[in-house]
Structures are given as C-alpha cells and as structure tokens.
Design a protein around this motif. Sequence first.
Motif, short mmCIF file in Angstrom:
data_model
loop_
_atom_site.label_atom_id
_atom_site.label_comp_id
_atom_site.label_asym_id
_atom_site.label_seq_id
_atom_site.Cartn_x
_atom_site.Cartn_y
_atom_site.Cartn_z
N ILE A 78 -21.01 -29.07 -38.66
CA ILE A 78 -22.07 -28.19 -39.12
C ILE A 78 -22.09 -26.96 -38.22
O ILE A 78 -22.14 -27.08 -37.00
CB ILE A 78 -23.43 -28.88 -39.09
CG1 ILE A 78 -23.45 -30.05 -40.07
CG2 ILE A 78 -24.55 -27.90 -39.42
CD1 ILE A 78 -24.70 -30.87 -40.04
N VAL A 79 -22.02 -25.79 -38.84
CA VAL A 79 -22.11 -24.52 -38.14
C VAL A 79 -23.16 -23.69 -38.88
O VAL A 79 -23.03 -23.47 -40.09
CB VAL A 79 -20.75 -23.77 -38.12
CG1 VAL A 79 -20.91 -22.40 -37.49
CG2 VAL A 79 -19.70 -24.59 -37.39
N ASN A 113 -22.18 -39.22 -36.13
CA ASN A 113 -21.92 -40.26 -35.13
C ASN A 113 -20.60 -40.98 -35.43
O ASN A 113 -19.81 -41.25 -34.53
CB ASN A 113 -23.06 -41.28 -35.09
CG ASN A 113 -24.35 -40.69 -34.58
OD1 ASN A 113 -24.37 -39.63 -33.97
ND2 ASN A 113 -25.44 -41.37 -34.84
N ALA A 114 -20.37 -41.30 -36.69
CA ALA A 114 -19.16 -42.04 -37.07
C ALA A 114 -17.90 -41.24 -36.75
O ALA A 114 -16.93 -41.78 -36.22
CB ALA A 114 -19.20 -42.41 -38.55
N THR A 146 -24.74 -37.58 -43.21
CA THR A 146 -23.33 -37.55 -43.60
C THR A 146 -22.95 -36.11 -43.93
O THR A 146 -23.79 -35.27 -44.23
CB THR A 146 -23.06 -38.44 -44.83
OG1 THR A 146 -23.85 -37.98 -45.92
CG2 THR A 146 -23.39 -39.89 -44.53
N LEU A 147 -21.65 -35.85 -43.88
CA LEU A 147 -21.13 -34.51 -44.19
C LEU A 147 -20.09 -34.61 -45.29
O LEU A 147 -19.36 -35.60 -45.37
CB LEU A 147 -20.49 -33.89 -42.95
CG LEU A 147 -21.37 -33.67 -41.74
CD1 LEU A 147 -20.55 -33.14 -40.57
CD2 LEU A 147 -22.49 -32.70 -42.08
N GLU A 149 -16.51 -36.29 -44.89
CA GLU A 149 -16.56 -37.26 -43.80
C GLU A 149 -15.69 -38.49 -44.08
O GLU A 149 -14.94 -38.94 -43.21
CB GLU A 149 -17.99 -37.70 -43.53
CG GLU A 149 -18.11 -38.73 -42.44
CD GLU A 149 -19.55 -39.12 -42.14
OE1 GLU A 149 -19.73 -39.87 -41.18
OE2 GLU A 149 -20.47 -38.68 -42.85
N ASP A 150 -15.78 -39.03 -45.28
CA ASP A 150 -15.01 -40.25 -45.60
C ASP A 150 -13.52 -40.04 -45.43
O ASP A 150 -12.83 -40.87 -44.83
CB ASP A 150 -15.32 -40.74 -47.02
CG ASP A 150 -16.71 -41.32 -47.15
OD1 ASP A 150 -17.31 -41.68 -46.11
OD2 ASP A 150 -17.21 -41.41 -48.28
N SER A 151 -12.99 -38.93 -45.94
CA SER A 151 -11.56 -38.69 -45.82
C SER A 151 -11.16 -38.43 -44.37
O SER A 151 -10.09 -38.84 -43.93
CB SER A 151 -11.09 -37.55 -46.74
OG SER A 151 -11.75 -36.36 -46.43
N ALA A 152 -12.01 -37.75 -43.61
CA ALA A 152 -11.72 -37.51 -42.19
C ALA A 152 -11.71 -38.82 -41.42
O ALA A 152 -10.82 -39.05 -40.58
CB ALA A 152 -12.73 -36.55 -41.59
N LEU A 153 -12.67 -39.71 -41.69
CA LEU A 153 -12.70 -41.01 -41.03
C LEU A 153 -11.48 -41.84 -41.38
O LEU A 153 -10.88 -42.50 -40.52
CB LEU A 153 -13.98 -41.77 -41.40
CG LEU A 153 -15.25 -41.26 -40.74
CD1 LEU A 153 -16.47 -41.92 -41.37
CD2 LEU A 153 -15.22 -41.51 -39.24
N PHE A 154 -11.09 -41.82 -42.66
CA PHE A 154 -9.90 -42.55 -43.08
C PHE A 154 -8.66 -42.04 -42.34
O PHE A 154 -7.86 -42.83 -41.84
CB PHE A 154 -9.70 -42.42 -44.59
CG PHE A 154 -8.46 -43.09 -45.08
CD1 PHE A 154 -8.44 -44.46 -45.33
CD2 PHE A 154 -7.30 -42.36 -45.29
CE1 PHE A 154 -7.29 -45.09 -45.77
CE2 PHE A 154 -6.14 -42.98 -45.73
CZ PHE A 154 -6.14 -44.34 -45.97
N GLU A 155 -8.52 -40.72 -42.25
CA GLU A 155 -7.35 -40.14 -41.58
C GLU A 155 -7.34 -40.46 -40.09
O GLU A 155 -6.30 -40.78 -39.51
CB GLU A 155 -7.29 -38.64 -41.82
CG GLU A 155 -6.12 -37.94 -41.16
CD GLU A 155 -4.75 -38.41 -41.65
OE1 GLU A 155 -3.75 -38.11 -40.95
OE2 GLU A 155 -4.65 -39.07 -42.71
N LEU A 156 -8.50 -40.37 -39.44
CA LEU A 156 -8.56 -40.71 -38.02
C LEU A 156 -8.21 -42.18 -37.79
O LEU A 156 -7.49 -42.51 -36.86
CB LEU A 156 -9.95 -40.39 -37.45
CG LEU A 156 -10.24 -38.92 -37.20
CD1 LEU A 156 -11.73 -38.70 -36.96
CD2 LEU A 156 -9.43 -38.40 -36.02
#
Length: 105
Positions: free
Chosen positions: A42-43, A15-16, A72-73, A76-83
Amino acid sequence: MRGIFVSGGSVLTTNAIARQLFLYASLLADQGRTDTVDFPVIVDGETTNCTLLVGAHLALAAVTVPRTEAGTLAGEDSALFELQRRCDEVRLAAARTRPSESLGP
C-alpha cells in the motif's frame, strides 16, 4: 499490516506476505543467495506492486502497523503462492547439495 523497512525506506504489506517474505529471505541468506521478489503493498492508500531484493547480506526489518486498511491486498494470493514456491525450490536445492548421511556399516 506490517511495515517492511529496508535501506532507509519502507513499504506496507500484509502480515502473511511479511512472514513469507522473511522466511524466503532467511532461506536465501542461509545459502548465500539473493533474489528479487514482487508483492503487493500500500502506497498513499492505494495497492501497488513492490519489487524487492532479498537474501544474503541484506537487512530487513518489520513492524506491526495498526490496521487502517483492509487486511488483504489485491494480488496477495498469487504473491504468497509464488513466495511459497520459491521457498520450496530453495529447500529442495539445499537438500540436493547436502552430503547424504551414512546409516552405518
């Protein structure tokens, strides 16, 4: 979890990430820009990476998916930070190009 639909396909992410992805896509669309982003999905029950083109003239849709995996995946934290960083850059660029408002004579 959210299913993100684009061009007849879909990916499953948190969701995040979905919220931040849509915010970034909206900011880009407001400026007529596009960008590619990477985020975990997730695939077949496994976490992997997705690279997606987002922004102007690109339709995205999201649906809530009943949680069957962890909330969580990995990554995720690094992807959220970059976005978030990219959202901040777009906002700053938009602020620089806006004409300054006059406070009067």
